[in-house]
Design a protein around this motif. Structure first.
Motif: not given
Length: 297
Positions: A221-244
């Motif tokens: 039930v909570t997987t969609p929000l978990d995907v969102v959380k992962t993006m927020l928590q790993t944004r600093g490792t991304s080379h994509d300006p939009e995600i950062r």
């Protein structure tokens, strides 16, 4: 003369909180340590990346490729972060859970849905406040080609380059996941436990089955929000300006929807459920065992 049977869940009032917290800490460490490699795969599958090397078609594909190219040890990178955080966080979780449940009458006869739901939500709010920074460090170390090799090095770098806020940017999302997750999990667990084990005798199989069922439903039930959380928590490792530049739940939702549509919110569903079924079963089994084992009569 036969000895009267002792209800293993009937803990003395003056020992209950300490016993529940210690049992919760031991259960939390057991749960996270055992299932950590699958959790690492889940994180890899949820991260949005342009590198084809870091895109996996499934759990088996991820396991094979990560093991072959990076070694099996890569699946354990960051485990010390959850070991260090899980003990105290789960102690707070289960201490709050039992206290609130008792205060609201959740231990009384019948299915006390409201009491168990509030108890579950209260427990996760308190525990996640402590665990969130450890979870951020964990996921930064789990991503493909992570530059970090130690928990302390990762924590220092994130603090120096992104500030204290980086450790809590995902906290609202974490609560948006954890509150329904734990409310659903605890309520289903209590319901299944009473249905499978109405005598309330110590029954490892009942705790495992109830925990597994509760974990599966709550995780899915909570997987969609978990995907969102992962993006927020790993944004600093991304080379994509939009995600950062993602700043919160709304931004993350927009990026995921634009790039992958509805299926983007199911990223990592299989490993997330695979992780939570045995880990939830193990967590409740360990918790009930330690609660009984360290009980003071």
């Amino acid at each position: 003369m036969a000895q009267p049977e002792i209800d293993y869940e009937a803990l003395p009032p003056n020992a209950s909180l300490g016993v529940n917290m210690l049992a919760g800490a031991l259960a939390g460490i057991s749960e996270h340590a055992v299932m950590y490699p699958v959790d690492s795969i889940k994180t890899r599958m949820q991260v949005f990346t342009a590198s084809p090397v870091a895109v996996y078609s499934g759990v088996g594909n991820a396991l094979t490729r990560i093991s072959a190219t990076e070694g099996v040890r890569a699946l354990w990178r960051g485990v010390w972060s959850v070991v260090l955080g899980a003990g105290p966080a789960h102690a707070i979780h289960f201490g709050t859970l039992e206290t609130v449940n008792e205060l609201l009458g959740g231990n009384e006869a019948g299915n006390q849905w409201v009491a168990t739901s509030i108890a579950g939500a209260s427990a996760t709010t308190a525990a996640d406040a402590l665990m969130n920074p450890f979870d951020v460090v964990k996921q930064r170390m789990q991503v493909h080609k992570s530059e970090f090799r130690s928990v302390l090095d990762c924590a220092r770098t994130v603090y120096r380059t992104e500030g204290l806020g980086a450790f809590y940017v995902s906290y609202p999302t974490t609560l948006a996941i954890s509150i329904p997750f734990n409310a659903i999990q605890y309520t289903i667990y209590e319901h299944l436990k009473r249905m499978i084990n109405p005598t309330r005798e110590y029954s490892p199989s009942a705790h495992m089955i109830s925990g597994a069922g509760a974990g599966a439903v709550a995780a899915a039930v909570t997987t969609p929000l978990d995907v969102v959380k992962t993006m927020l928590q790993t944004r600093g490792t991304s080379h994509d300006p939009e995600i950062r530049n993602v700043r919160g739940i709304s931004d993350a939702f927009k990026v995921i929807w634009a790039r992958d549509g509805l299926k983007g919110f199911s990223r990592g569903l299989s490993p997330r459920v695979m992780t939570n079924v045995p880990s939830s079963a193990l967590c409740w089994l360990s918790y009930e065992f330690f609660k009984a084992a360290i009980r003071t009569d």
